[in-house]
Design an enzyme around this catalytic site. Structure first.
Site, mmCIF file in Angstrom:
data_model
loop_
_atom_site.group_PDB
_atom_site.id
_atom_site.type_symbol
_atom_site.label_atom_id
_atom_site.label_comp_id
_atom_site.label_asym_id
_atom_site.label_seq_id
_atom_site.Cartn_x
_atom_site.Cartn_y
_atom_site.Cartn_z
ATOM 1 N N ALA A 135 -2.544 -3.166 5.279
ATOM 2 C CA ALA A 135 -1.954 -3.796 6.466
ATOM 3 C C ALA A 135 -1.733 -5.274 6.201
ATOM 4 C CB ALA A 135 -2.855 -3.575 7.680
ATOM 5 N N SER A 150 8.096 -10.741 6.190
ATOM 6 C CA SER A 150 7.783 -10.947 4.772
ATOM 7 C C SER A 150 6.945 -12.194 4.515
ATOM 8 C CB SER A 150 9.093 -11.046 3.968
ATOM 9 O OG SER A 150 9.801 -9.830 3.997
ATOM 10 N N THR A 195 2.682 1.888 6.790
ATOM 11 C CA THR A 195 2.814 3.235 6.247
ATOM 12 C C THR A 195 1.430 3.856 6.087
ATOM 13 O OG1 THR A 195 4.819 2.605 5.064
ATOM 14 C CG2 THR A 195 3.695 4.587 4.318
ATOM 15 N N GLU A 250 3.649 -2.823 -6.645
ATOM 16 C CA GLU A 250 4.292 -2.179 -5.504
ATOM 17 C C GLU A 250 5.813 -2.222 -5.637
ATOM 18 O OE1 GLU A 250 4.538 -2.445 -0.597
ATOM 19 O OE2 GLU A 250 3.151 -3.753 -1.696
ATOM 20 N N ARG A 251 6.330 -3.330 -6.127
ATOM 21 C CA ARG A 251 7.784 -3.501 -6.199
ATOM 22 C C ARG A 251 8.403 -2.686 -7.327
ATOM 23 N NH1 ARG A 251 7.107 -9.881 -4.489
ATOM 24 N NH2 ARG A 251 7.113 -9.412 -2.250
ATOM 25 N N ARG A 277 33.326 22.212 -3.445
ATOM 26 C CA ARG A 277 34.079 21.985 -2.214
ATOM 27 C C ARG A 277 35.561 21.814 -2.534
ATOM 28 N NH1 ARG A 277 34.373 22.565 3.309
ATOM 29 N NH2 ARG A 277 35.395 20.756 4.273
#
Length: 384
Positions: free
Chosen positions: A126, A134, A163, A247-248, A273
Site C-alpha cells: 500500500a 505517483s 491490488t 516492479e516496473r 474473417r
C-alpha cells in the site's frame, strides 16, 4: 526473432506454468470475471507449483531461484492468459517478497514468507494515497509511537487503488513517521488482517481488470508492534525506490506478453474473417498494419528481454526499468487498439477477449508510476 536469454531449465519451468494456466486458471476464467476475485484455492495451487516462491529461499518454503528470468517466465505465461491475474500474482510474488527477504528480521521471515510462498497468505503493498498518486514522498498516512511508552506504533490514514487489497492477509504499508524529514521520514510496516482499526472499503469498480480485487484501505488508530516494522525507521522511501525497478520490469514483461498473445489471436482472426469475398488479412492496409504491429512487439520484446537479463545479473538501472515500463505500456495500448479495429464491431463486444484486453491494458500507462513520471526520471538522468 529468436529469444536468447532462456536456457532449458527456464523453458522447462515455462512448460510447468503453461500447464498450470491451462489446467487451473482457464477453466475458472468466467468465474473470476463474475466475482471480481481470484478464488483462494487458485492461489494455493499456484503456490504448490512454485510460482510464488521464486524470490523466497528454500529454507523458508520458497524455490530460491535467485534468477529473475524465472519470474519473467511466470509473468509472461499468466499475462498471456489474463492481465488482471498476472497483476495480482505479480504483486504478491514479485513485488512484496523482496521487502521481507532483503529487509525483514529472521522472525518476520519465518512468520510470513512460508505462507506467502504457499499462496496461503496473500500479500499487498500500500503506497498510493487518494491525494498523492505517483508522488510517494508526499504520503499522509502516519505512524506515531504509542503514548503508553511501549514499542507499538499507532497508524492512521488511508490508501487507494491497492491490488489484492480486499483479500490480502498481509499489507506492506508506507507511513510517515517523521513529518520534519520529508522522504527520509517514511517507514514501512506490515499490517495484518484482523488488526482493530484496519478496515477495507468496497472492491473498486474499475474500467478493466475486473478479476483483480482492487480496494481502498483505511487505518483508524491501528496499533502495530514494532516487530512488524519492515527495515529501519525512516528508510521506507529508499526501500521502495530500490525495489520499484523490479516492479516496473515485471510490468513491462506482462505488458508485452499480454499484447503479443492478443495480436496472435487477431492474426488468426484476420486469416478467417472474410469481407468482400476474401480474408480481411489479405487487404493491403490490414496486411501492412499487422506487419507494423508484429514488428513493434518484437522490437519491444528485445529491449525488455535485455532488461530482464540485466536484472537477473543485478545490473538493471532504475532509468532503464522506467524506459521499459513506459514504452511497453504505450506499445501494448497501441497494439491492442489496432487489434480492436481489425475485429471491427466484434472488437467492441465484451464476449471477445480483444475487447477485455483493450480495457485491461489502459491502466498500465498509469500504475507502477505513470508514464509521465517515467519520462521525468529519464529526462532527469539526461541532465534536463
Amino acid at each position: 526473432m529468436p529469444r536468447n536469454i532462456y536456457d532449458q531449465d527456464h523453458e522447462d519451468f515455462r512448460a510447468t506454468v503453461r500447464e498450470f494456466v491451462e489446467r487451473t486458471l482457464k477453466p475458472r476464467a468466467e468465474e473470476m470475471i463474475e466475482t471480481h476475485s481470484i478464488p483462494r484455492e487458485l492461489w494455493q495451487e499456484a503456490g504448490k507449483q512454485g510460482l510464488f516462491g521464486l524470490d523466497i529461499p528454500e529454507e523458508l518454503g520458497g524455490v530460491g531461484a535467485n534468477d529473475y528470468r524465472f519470474n519473467a517466465i511466470a509473468a509472461e505465461e499468466v499475462a498471456a492468459f489474463n492481465a488482471a491475474v498476472s497483476s495480482c500474482f505479480g504483486i504478491h510474488s514479485d513485488v512484496c517478497p523482496p521487502y521481507l527477504v532483503d529487509l525483514g528480521t529472521e522472525e518476520q521471515k519465518q512468520r510470513w514468507l512460508p505462507g506467502m510462498a504457499a499462496g496461503e497468505l496473500i500479500c499487498a503493498i500500500a503506497m498510493t494515497e487518494p491525494s498523492g498518486g505517483s508522488d510517494l514522498a508526499a504520503l499522509k498516512t502516519t505512524a506515531v509511537r504509542a503514548a503508553d511508552g511501549s514499542d507499538d506504533w499507532i497508524v492512521n490514514g488511508s490508501k487507494t487503488f491497492i491490488t489484492n487489497g480486499y483479500e490480502a492477509d498481509l499489507v506492506i504499508v508506507a507511513t510517515r513517521t517523521d513529518a520534519s524529514k520529508g522522504a527520509k521520514g517514511i517507514t514501512l510496516f506490515m499490517l495484518e488482517d484482523g488488526m482493530p482499526g484496519f478496515n477495507r472499503g468496497r472492491k473498486l469498480d474499475k474500467v478493466g481488470q475486473v478479476e483483480s480485487d482492487t480496494a481502498e484501505l483505511f487505518f483508524e488508530d491501528v496499533r502495530v508492534s514494532d516487530a512488524n516494522r519492515i527495515g529501519d525507521e525512516g528508510m521506507g522511501f529508499i526501500a521502495m525506490m530500490q525495489r520499484l525497478p523490479q516492479e516496473r520490469v515485471g510490468a513491462a514483461v506482462s505488458n508485452v506478453s499480454h499484447a503479443a498473445q492478443i495480436l496472435r489471436e487477431t492474426i488468426d482472426y484476420a486469416k478467417e474473417r472474410k469481407a468482400f469475398g476474401q480474408p480481411i488479412g489479405t487487404f493491403q492496409h490490414n496486411k501492412f498494419k499487422i506487419a507494423e504491429l508484429v514488428t513493434k512487439i518484437e522490437v519491444t520484446q528485445a529491449y525488455v528481454d535485455d532488461c530482464v537479463l540485466a536484472h537477473s545479473q543485478r545490473t538493471l538501472t532504475a532509468v532503464d526499468a522506467a524506459k521499459a515500463k513506459w514504452w511497453s505500456a504505450q506499445v501494448q495500448n497501441d497494439v491492442l487498439d489496432e487489434c480492436v479495429q481489425l475485429y471491427g464491431g466484434y472488437g467492441f463486444m465484451n464476449e471477445y477477449r480483444v475487447a477485455r484486453a483493450w480495457r485491461d491494458a489502459r491502466v498500465t500507462k498509469i500504475w507502477a508510476g505513470s508514464n509521465e513520471i517515467m519520462k521525468e526520471l529519464i529526462g532527469r538522468d539526461l541532465g534536463l
